[in-house]
Design an enzyme around this catalytic site. Structure first.
Site, PDB file in Angstrom:
ATOM      1  N   GLU A   1       0.822  -1.216   0.000  1.00  0.00           N
ATOM      2  CA  GLU A   1       0.000   0.000   0.000  1.00  0.00           C
ATOM      3  C   GLU A   1       0.852   1.261   0.000  1.00  0.00           C
ATOM      4  O   GLU A   1       0.615   2.182  -0.774  1.00  0.00           O
ATOM      5  CB  GLU A   1      -0.955  -0.007   1.191  1.00  0.00           C
TER       6      GLU A   1
ATOM      7  N   HIS B   1      -4.968  -6.028 -11.580  1.00  0.00           N
ATOM      8  CA  HIS B   1      -4.239  -6.869 -10.632  1.00  0.00           C
ATOM      9  C   HIS B   1      -3.670  -8.097 -11.338  1.00  0.00           C
ATOM     10  O   HIS B   1      -2.523  -8.473 -11.129  1.00  0.00           O
ATOM     11  CB  HIS B   1      -5.155  -7.299  -9.490  1.00  0.00           C
TER      12      HIS B   1
END
EC number: 3.4.24.-
Length: 371
Positions: free
Chosen positions: A178, A266
């Site tokens: 993140e 992704h």
């Protein structure tokens, strides 16, 4: 308008809906916000040693803030801190945080804060970068979401829980992933562009997650190239397998495909993750998983080590441009290798071979040892 992606992308644990450019995007998802939030830092205070008694990382050393006899999970010199569901830094009077429970949110902050500090150390010691923007900038992190998700929204990192509710999504590679979106955001070209830009953003965060695990070398979380294997978000093991993406539970290709632009972001990280493993470890590394070579690639690839591979990737990010594509990334890593290792022809050849091994097409004007 950008799109918000769920923690696990196409699985849609959260709805896939159009959102404004400044809104959040999901874990193992790209960042879309520009700029930094005006979140107040932890304020003055002395740096002090503390202990994270985490679920994943018990008895782990951390650096905390001490002021007026109160310890907090915050850094006196930056905006980095960990709070629960948008609150300020977690505090106590002992400097030992957590009770090793997978459901306790103070414990989640202890794990997450430890992981964030290890990510910062990796950036500094291995990649020569000071903070997310290269100038010491950091951002807060918050735990306590009830969603099976974690996301970077351009100015904070936010973490939820596993599907069974038994663990929090705060292990090393998820936290590093993140915050690494903040690095991608604050390198030239930002993160805007087409599908391949977002795919490379995802891969960059996976790469930095693997780098952080290797840097931390925590015996409770041995270094590997698996994503989310410790937290097991959906009860199906790791969500991504960098050495052979097609082995994971998602629909990730091992090799670059002509239809990359239509592949979910992704899943589209697969070829770049595969490239990095080949560059770092090679196709048949001793004591580690073998990694396949795509059709038309070299017979084998010999790795250069994860630290050198990480340096090349970081330098390539500094050469990034808007709407980065796989071919752009290939050219950037080759130029980065020439800049970092100007007389090392074998290293340049290895970078080229690793891209060839995942079928990424060459760009015009690629550097060679003769130019």
């Amino acid at each position: 308008m950008k799109r918000a992606y769920s923690v696990l992308g196409a699985l849609l644990l959260l709805p896939l809906i159009p959102v404004p450019a400044a809104a959040e995007v999901g874990w193992l998802g790209g960042a879309t916000s520009v700029g930094w939030s005006a979140v107040a830092g932890p304020g003055p205070g002395a740096r002090a040693p503390g202990t994270a008694n985490g679920y994943y990382y018990p008895n782990a050393p951390i650096s905390v803030r001490l002021e007026s006899g109160k310890y907090s999970l915050s850094d006196p010199s930056s905006v980095l801190f960990c709070g629960i569901q948008g609150n300020g830094p977690v505090t106590n009077g002992t400097g030992v945080f957590g009770n090793r429970s997978g459901t306790d949110l103070t414990t989640a902050c202890a794990d997450g804060y430890y992981a964030a500090q290890r990510f910062g150390g990796m950036l500094r010691d291995w990649l020569g970068r000071d903070g997310l923007d290269g100038k010491g900038k950091w951002a807060p992190m918050f735990v306590g979401m009830t969603a099976v998700n974690a996301y970077w929204n351009g100015h904070t990192a936010n973490f939820g829980r596993t599907k069974d509710g038994a663990r929090q999504l705060v292990n090393l590679e998820i936290v590093a992933h993140e915050f690494a979106h903040g690095v991608f955001q604050h390198t030239p070209g930002g993160f805007d562009g087409g599908a391949q830009t977002y795919q490379l953003n995802e891969a960059s965060s996976d790469i930095m997650g693997a780098l952080t695990e290797h840097y931390a070398n925590n015996p409770n979380d041995p270094p590997d190239y698996l994503v989310a294997n410790e937290s097991n978000p959906l009860g199906r093991g790791p969500e991504r397998v960098m050495y052979q993406p097609s082995l994971g539970p998602r629909d990730e290709p091992d090799c670059y495909l002509p239809n990359m632009n239509s592949i979910e972001v992704h899943d589209g990280a697969g070829p770049a993750n595969h490239f990095f493993y080949l560059l770092a470890e090679g196709s048949t590394p001793a004591g580690k998983p073998a990694s396949p070579i795509c059709a038309g690639g070299p017979p084998s690839v010999t790795g250069i080590g994860i630290r050198d591979a990480g340096k090349i990737w970081m330098q390539a990010l500094l050469l990034k441009k808007p709407s980065w594509t796989y071919t752009d990334a290939r050219t950037a890593t080759l130029n980065a290798t020439r800049q970092l290792y100007p007389s090392d022809c074998p290293k340049l050849t290895t970078v080229r071979n690793a891209w060839n091994a995942v079928s990424v097409p060459a760009g015009a004007g690629e550097p060679t040892c003769l130019t």
